[in-house]
Design a protein around this motif. Structure first.
Motif, short mmCIF file in Angstrom:
data_model
loop_
_atom_site.label_atom_id
_atom_site.label_comp_id
_atom_site.label_asym_id
_atom_site.label_seq_id
_atom_site.Cartn_x
_atom_site.Cartn_y
_atom_site.Cartn_z
N GLY A 161 16.58 25.15 -34.41
CA GLY A 161 17.30 24.90 -35.66
C GLY A 161 16.77 25.73 -36.81
N ALA A 162 15.44 25.85 -36.89
CA ALA A 162 14.84 26.65 -37.95
C ALA A 162 15.17 28.13 -37.79
N LEU A 163 15.13 28.63 -36.56
CA LEU A 163 15.44 30.04 -36.32
C LEU A 163 16.88 30.37 -36.69
N ILE A 164 17.80 29.50 -36.35
CA ILE A 164 19.21 29.74 -36.67
C ILE A 164 19.39 29.85 -38.18
N VAL A 165 18.71 28.97 -38.93
CA VAL A 165 18.83 29.01 -40.39
C VAL A 165 18.15 30.26 -40.95
N MET A 166 16.94 30.57 -40.45
CA MET A 166 16.18 31.71 -40.99
C MET A 166 16.82 33.05 -40.64
N LEU A 167 17.22 33.23 -39.37
CA LEU A 167 17.64 34.55 -38.90
C LEU A 167 19.14 34.80 -39.03
N LEU A 168 19.94 33.76 -38.85
CA LEU A 168 21.39 33.96 -38.90
C LEU A 168 21.98 33.72 -40.29
N PHE A 169 21.38 32.77 -41.03
CA PHE A 169 21.95 32.43 -42.34
C PHE A 169 21.03 32.81 -43.50
N GLN A 170 19.85 33.39 -43.19
CA GLN A 170 18.92 33.83 -44.22
C GLN A 170 18.59 32.70 -45.20
N GLY A 171 18.37 31.51 -44.66
CA GLY A 171 18.10 30.35 -45.51
C GLY A 171 16.69 30.36 -46.08
N GLY A 172 16.49 29.60 -47.14
CA GLY A 172 15.18 29.48 -47.77
C GLY A 172 14.33 28.41 -47.11
N ALA A 173 13.24 28.02 -47.82
CA ALA A 173 12.29 27.06 -47.25
C ALA A 173 12.94 25.70 -47.02
N LEU A 174 13.70 25.20 -48.00
CA LEU A 174 14.34 23.90 -47.86
C LEU A 174 15.40 23.94 -46.77
N ASP A 175 16.17 25.01 -46.71
CA ASP A 175 17.18 25.15 -45.67
C ASP A 175 16.54 25.18 -44.28
N THR A 176 15.40 25.84 -44.18
CA THR A 176 14.69 25.91 -42.90
C THR A 176 14.21 24.53 -42.48
N MET A 177 13.69 23.74 -43.42
CA MET A 177 13.26 22.38 -43.10
C MET A 177 14.42 21.53 -42.61
N LEU A 178 15.55 21.65 -43.30
CA LEU A 178 16.72 20.87 -42.88
C LEU A 178 17.23 21.33 -41.52
#
Length: 352
Positions: A124-141
């Motif tokens: 879940g964290a990888l999808i947010v970080m690598l595909l959606f370029q999410g920040g720290a809070l987005d990565t936690m969620l």
């Protein structure tokens, strides 16, 4: 004695009327918990004033009391203290999560890092970080969502006649974990080099850069799940004896399992979402605690104490083994875990 009974052997402190015990405390577990928490506090004090940045013990104590210099206050209160507290909280949370799942599956291998929940959080964290370029809070969620979805899939596939059986749960969990690990590898290989490096560091489990708001948020969230774990202790002991036995006593086994899953997954997902996957603690801390107190039960208190001490010890080692480039704490926990299981294998091999 009618209202109080003390026995300093195996058990018990019996408080309240004899017909209705209000509190039952295992003497060995209580002594062990006190010793472990004292050792954890001593290790925390050592971590406060030692390290690459030189701060003496008097300077550290002055900073903690609010009378330190600007330099010592920054080192002690802004850098080291929140990291130490977070390690203690997450170590206890992971250990209790492991104890719950090992009891739920009736198998010492039934920890969240074996049956795929941490791998799912990493996905879940990888999808947010690598595909959606999410920040720290987005990565936690994203990590929280990944852990919860993985747990739902594993228990859905492992359920049979309304209940998840131990061996089936572990086998399904290992299979789902292997699939997700392959997906994680593919995500890292297809990402930009810099993004993949940052994601890989996060995936190794890292306590660096912890701030007080993060500590308070994790403390408040984990307190809710820890309260649920305490309330689950008695129902899960009945389930541990046997599902037919618990059902015969009127317990709703499916409801107990569902709540236990929510609490266990919540504790694991919270830790993973905050600092990344940290292996070994959830797997080995409950086993070590049960060996120390010589019980096959849930042992929530000793497990939490062992987990807090182990994670703080691993972080202290990770920061000091190479001060110029500190290691992620997850690498040290895996190394300690390997040594523990090597010792366990040699010990079991000597038995006739």
């Amino acid at each position: 004695m009618t209202n109080a009974q003390l026995d300093f052997g195996r058990r018990v402190y019996h408080l309240g009327p004899r017909s209705r015990p209000l509190l039952l405390i295992d003497a060995r577990s209580a002594i062990l918990c006190v010793l472990l928490w004292v050792a954890t506090a001593a290790l925390g004090i050592f971590a406060i004033f030692s390290g690459d940045a030189a701060v003496t013990l008097p300077e550290a104590l002055a900073a903690l009391s609010g009378h330190g210099t600007e330099f010592s206050t920054m080192i002690v209160l802004e850098w080291r203290a929140p990291r130490i507290l977070l390690a203690v909280i997450l170590g206890a949370s992971l250990a209790i999560s492991g104890a719950i799942f090992q009891t739920l599956t009736a198998n010492p291998l039934g920890s969240p890092d074996v049956i795929g929940f941490q791998t799912g959080s990493f996905t879940g964290a990888l999808i947010v970080m690598l595909l959606f370029q999410g920040g720290a809070l987005d990565t936690m969620l994203g990590a929280l969502a990944g852990g919860v979805v993985t747990a739902f899939v594993v228990f859905l596939l492992a359920s049979q006649r309304g209940a998840a059986r131990g061996v089936r749960l572990i086998i399904v969990g290992i299979g789902v974990s292997a699939i997700l690990a392959s997906l994680n590898t593919w995500l890292l290989l297809t990402a930009e080099v810099e993004d993949a490096i940052m994601a890989g560091l996060w995936g190794a489990g890292n306590l660096s850069g912890v701030t007080w708001p993060t500590v308070w948020l994790v403390a408040a969230s984990s307190a809710v799940f820890l309260t649920g774990a305490i309330l689950l202790a008695r129902p899960m002991k009945l389930t541990q004896i046997g599902i037919p036995f618990a059902t015969a006593l009127g317990q709703n086994v499916q409801r107990v399992q569902a709540v236990a899953i929510i609490v266990g997954v919540g504790l694991t997902a919270l830790a993973t979402a905050t600092v990344g996957p940290i292996s070994f603690i959830a797997l080995a801390a409950p086993q070590i605690a049960r060996r120390l107190v010589r019980t096959d039960g849930l042992a929530l208190g000793p497990s939490a104490a062992v987990g807090a001490f182990l994670l703080l010890l691993a972080d202290v080692i990770a920061q000091r083994i190479s001060p110029d480039s500190p290691l992620p704490v997850g690498i040290v926990t895996v190394s300690i875990g390997g040594l523990y299981f090597l010792w366990l294998l040699l010990r079991e091999g000597k038995k006739p």
